[in-house]
Design an enzyme around this catalytic site. Structure first.
Site, PDB file in Angstrom:
ATOM      1  N   CYS A   2       0.824  -1.214   0.000  1.00 21.36           N
ATOM      2  CA  CYS A   2       0.000   0.000   0.000  1.00 21.36           C
ATOM      3  C   CYS A   2       0.860   1.267   0.000  1.00 21.36           C
ATOM      4  CB  CYS A   2      -0.889   0.025   1.231  1.00 21.36           C
ATOM      5  SG  CYS A   2      -1.909  -1.431   1.376  1.00 21.36           S
ATOM      6  N   ARG A  27       5.206  -0.188  -5.970  1.00 20.88           N
ATOM      7  CA  ARG A  27       5.184  -0.980  -4.744  1.00 20.88           C
ATOM      8  C   ARG A  27       4.215  -2.155  -4.840  1.00 20.88           C
ATOM      9  NH1 ARG A  27       6.913   1.885  -0.147  1.00 20.88           N
ATOM     10  NH2 ARG A  27       5.395   0.777   1.099  1.00 20.88           N
ATOM     11  N   TRP A  76      -3.152  -2.702  -1.532  1.00 14.96           N
ATOM     12  CA  TRP A  76      -2.818  -4.099  -1.846  1.00 14.96           C
ATOM     13  C   TRP A  76      -3.640  -4.911  -0.851  1.00 14.96           C
ATOM     14  CZ3 TRP A  76      -0.307  -8.590  -0.064  1.00 14.96           C
ATOM     15  CH2 TRP A  76       0.205  -9.426  -1.062  1.00 14.96           C
ATOM     16  N   ASN A 101      -2.029   2.485   5.772  1.00 10.33           N
ATOM     17  CA  ASN A 101      -1.167   1.346   5.446  1.00 10.33           C
ATOM     18  C   ASN A 101      -0.971   0.538   6.724  1.00 10.33           C
ATOM     19  OD1 ASN A 101      -0.795   2.446   2.952  1.00 10.33           O
ATOM     20  ND2 ASN A 101       1.379   2.934   3.211  1.00 10.33           N
ATOM     21  N   GLY A 102      -0.892  -0.774   6.597  1.00 11.17           N
ATOM     22  CA  GLY A 102      -0.639  -1.613   7.773  1.00 11.17           C
ATOM     23  C   GLY A 102      -1.832  -2.486   8.081  1.00 11.17           C
ATOM     24  N   GLU A 485      18.910 -17.451  -7.657  1.00  9.49           N
ATOM     25  CA  GLU A 485      18.448 -16.117  -8.058  1.00  9.49           C
ATOM     26  C   GLU A 485      17.934 -16.138  -9.502  1.00  9.49           C
ATOM     27  OE1 GLU A 485      17.557 -13.539  -6.820  1.00  9.49           O
ATOM     28  OE2 GLU A 485      17.925 -11.852  -8.143  1.00  9.49           O
ATOM     29  N   LYS A 489      14.162 -15.141 -10.545  1.00  4.63           N
ATOM     30  CA  LYS A 489      13.883 -14.078 -11.525  1.00  4.63           C
ATOM     31  C   LYS A 489      12.988 -14.607 -12.639  1.00  4.63           C
ATOM     32  CE  LYS A 489      14.819 -11.286  -9.742  1.00  4.63           C
ATOM     33  NZ  LYS A 489      15.522 -10.795  -8.580  1.00  4.63           N
ATOM     34  N   GLU A 492       9.349 -15.344 -11.357  1.00  3.78           N
ATOM     35  CA  GLU A 492       8.498 -14.232 -10.915  1.00  3.78           C
ATOM     36  C   GLU A 492       8.051 -13.321 -12.056  1.00  3.78           C
ATOM     37  OE1 GLU A 492      10.073 -11.358  -8.095  1.00  3.78           O
ATOM     38  OE2 GLU A 492      12.089 -11.718  -8.834  1.00  3.78           O
ATOM     39  N   HIS A 508      20.467 -36.919  -7.148  1.00  2.16           N
ATOM     40  CA  HIS A 508      19.710 -37.355  -5.966  1.00  2.16           C
ATOM     41  C   HIS A 508      18.217 -37.075  -6.121  1.00  2.16           C
ATOM     42  CE1 HIS A 508      23.409 -38.272  -3.902  1.00  2.16           C
ATOM     43  NE2 HIS A 508      23.875 -37.080  -4.250  1.00  2.16           N
ATOM     44  N   LYS A 607       6.328  -4.788  -4.413  1.00  2.00           N
ATOM     45  CA  LYS A 607       7.740  -4.438  -4.253  1.00  2.00           C
ATOM     46  C   LYS A 607       8.168  -4.481  -2.791  1.00  2.00           C
ATOM     47  CE  LYS A 607      11.756  -3.013  -5.689  1.00  2.00           C
ATOM     48  NZ  LYS A 607      12.598  -4.073  -6.290  1.00  2.00           N
TER      49      LYS A 607
END
Ligand code: F6R
Length: 612
Positions: A2, A27, A76, A101-102, A485, A489, A492, A508, A607
């Site tokens: 948010c 965000r 969000w 927010n929160g 990583e 990437k 996502e 294995h 974000k």
């Protein structure tokens, strides 16, 4: 997640609110809205839309929104679905409007109480509770500020709040606990925002509210009050966020821009070391020498990409400093029984400095008696560095694309600097080795640029990936985290399912997945594990798998129909994971581009992850 922006001015603030919300889009959000006090009509007007800010902007324009006082929000969804009714601002009795927010933990309890007091609820959100609670205290004869101060005392949880009231068109009030909120100071106008980028085209002078603070903004001034309600002077900071870092410029996506900014970001992050002509504790803060000198172990806490940076650092710290280094996913650490060691240095890594799990893991570590805390962070004055004793700021500049790129490589630079500093304090870094590591860092921006120059070859590979459903990434040693990583990437932003394994682990289990439909990406620099990786590759080849190998120029990899090789120009020794991060970022970016996904705002992701 948010975002909040608010403005009180002698001009129409609607464009300020809309621009601010657009700057907060990165965000992650699923609905947006603004509310303004229409002084002429003596009314609060509000417009909200699910989807993009642009849709809400069009609706505001169609309804001729204009005002000198207003608040805006990108939401969000947490409590209640993605609906217009749940979008902020929330309004109580048509009189006051609020953005938040929160998460309010005791919202059920407060809702029951407010219902008994006659308040009706229109949304499923925890936020509407706060609007009614402030309205309730207002109805008891309190000023807007006093009503807010009464209300927040009854909230449990985290909040950043901004409130306007049609009965008080010359004032906005705000409060902060657990979520970032800052006040922007203009000339005859003032602002609130959850992130400085939202207001940077109006002012750079900001006050970061502290936990428990409330603030009252008029056009001519700002008053800040501490958790006890006493007026207090907080420091005014001048933000150095550049407008250029918030604009796309000639690029198609922020992710593409940020990938290409890495030579600069790396150079900026090592500048302090170069200016200092070597590694020293003072790079991490005034009392860093005392904190670091007798450290016996390192505990790294982080999430996602930042966690992978920590995994690389473990290899560096254990081999160069010679002390144990544990790396934990923050959301796991915070709920596990940890054996505390006060001589451990607890290092949190976070691009945003706001990630709730990392923050909570840090609080947990502190509650166990860990006093030696260091934050590696990209956002000055954000929550995690503020809660840490030592800080090293990466200087990547604003990172807007949801997928972290330049933050990752600069985190690695910061962690390598930490490694060398700890080694030096322990007498493990003689002058020649220090000089050679400094030279390695000095050459790094150039090596990163060489890796970026591989882009045309990577584009050709990415087209092959676009039609695939799955991919496997392999690496060994300190390049295993780079494989992790690379897989993160790819998944996502392109939504291709990708897994990473240490190459030795292939036989294995995961080898069963290998066939001609499963591309296998191998990170194979010219280090001591190269021959091992080559044998692992044979295992894949024998099962008909198609391999895409990132190797160094001197790795002597044979190419064939099944084995494709791209060579980074030269091996850069221990700094090699930083250079090898670049091709996997480019591969993910171009695969996503070929699949036509929303690269900068991948579905379901935000974000800054400020909820659990
Ligand atoms: C992946 C990504 C995330 C973040 C994670 C931690 O591309 O960006 O995995 O790395 O959410 O975020 P910070 O570093 O802000 O704590």
């Amino acid at each position: 997640m948010c975002g909040i922006v608010g403005a009180i001015a002698d001009r129409d603030v609607v464009p300020v609110l809309i621009e601010g919300l657009k700057r907060l889009e990165y965000r992650g959000y699923d609905s947006a809205g603004i509310a303004v006090v229409d002084a002429n009509a003596g009314d609060v007007r509000r417009v909200r839309r699910t989807g993009r800010v642009a849709e809400m902007e069009a609706a505001a324009q169609a309804e001729h929104f204009a005002s000198r006082l207003g608040i805006g929000h990108t939401r969000w969804a947490t409590h209640g679905g993605v609906t217009e009714g749940n979008a902020h601002p929330h309004v109580s009795h048509g009189e006051l409007a609020l953005v938040h927010n929160g998460i309010i933990e005791n919202h059920d309890e407060q809702r029951d109480r407010l219902r008994k007091l006659g308040y009706a609820f229109e949304s499923q959100t925890d936020t509407e509770v706060i609007a009614h609670l402030i309205h309730y205290y207002r109805a008891q004869g309190n000023s807007l500020l006093a009503a807010l101060q009464h209300a927040v005392k009854e909230l449990r949880g985290a909040y950043a709040i901004a409130v306007i009231d049609k009965r008080d068109p010359d004032r906005m009030v705000a409060a902060r606990m657990g979520c970032p909120l800052l006040v922007g100071l203009g000339e005859g106008e003032n602002f609130v925002a959850s992130d400085v980028s939202a207001i940077v085209s109006s002012t750079r002078r900001v006050i970061f509210l502290e936990e428990g603070d409330t603030a009252e903004l008029t056009r001519d001034g700002v008053k800040v009050f501490d958790a006890n309600g006493a007026e207090i002077q907080r420091d005014v900071h001048v933000s150095d966020v550049s407008l250029a870092s918030l604009e796309l410029g000639p690029y198609r996506h922020f992710m593409q821009k940020e990938i290409h900014e890495q030579p600069r970001a790396v150079a900026d992050t090592i500048e302090a070391v170069m200016d200092n002509r070597g590694f020293s504790a003072s790079l991490f803060g005034a009392d860093a020498d005392a904190v670091m000198r007798d450290v016996e172990a390192v505990q790294i806490l982080a999430c996602g990409t930042s966690y992978y940076a920590g995994l690389v650092a473990r290899y560096w710290i254990e081999s160069i400093v010679g002390i144990p280094c544990a790396v934990d996913i923050a959301s796991e650490y915070r709920y596990r029984d940890v054996v505390a060691n006060p001589k451990q240095l607890v290092v949190t890594i976070s691009q945003s400095g706001e990630t709730l799990d990392t923050m909570e893991a840090l609080k947990y570590a502190k509650s166990l008696g860990h006093e030696r805390t260091l934050s590696i962070c990209n956002v000055p004055e954000s929550a995690i560095p503020r809660a840490s004793r030592l800080v090293y700021y990466t200087r990547a500049g604003a990172e807007i694309g949801v997928a972290s790129t330049k933050a990752f490589t600069t985190q690695l630079v910061a962690l390598f600097t930490l490694t060398c500093t700890l080694a030096k304090l322990r007498g493990k870094l003689d002058g020649d080795i220090e000089q050679s590591h400094l030279e390695g860092l000095r050459q790094l921006p150039g090596s990163v640029q060489h890796a970026l120059n591989l882009e045309p070859q990577i584009v050709a590979w990415a087209e092959k990936f676009a039609s695939k459903q799955h991919a496997l990434f392999l690496g060994r040693g300190m390049h295993y985290p780079i494989a992790l990583e690379g897989a993160l990437k790819l998944k996502e932003i392109s939504y291709i399912h990708a897994e990473a394994y240490p190459a030795g682990e292939l036989k294995h289990g995961p080898l069963a997945l290998v066939d001609s439909d499963m591309p296998v990406v191998v990170i194979a620099p010219n280090d001591m594990l190269l021959e091992k990786v080559k044998s692992n590759i044979q295992e894949v080849r024998a099962r008909g798998g198609e391999m895409f190998v990132f190797a160094d120029a001197d790795s002597h990899f044979g190419e064939s129909e099944q084995v494709h090789v791209i060579r980074t120009p030269r091996h850069v020794g221990v700094l090699s994971p930083i250079v090898h991060a670049i091709p996997v970022q480019l591969l993910a970016y171009h695969a996503a581009l070929a699949r036509g996904t929303d690269v900068d705002k991948p579905r379901n992701l935000a974000k800054s992850v400020t909820v659990e």
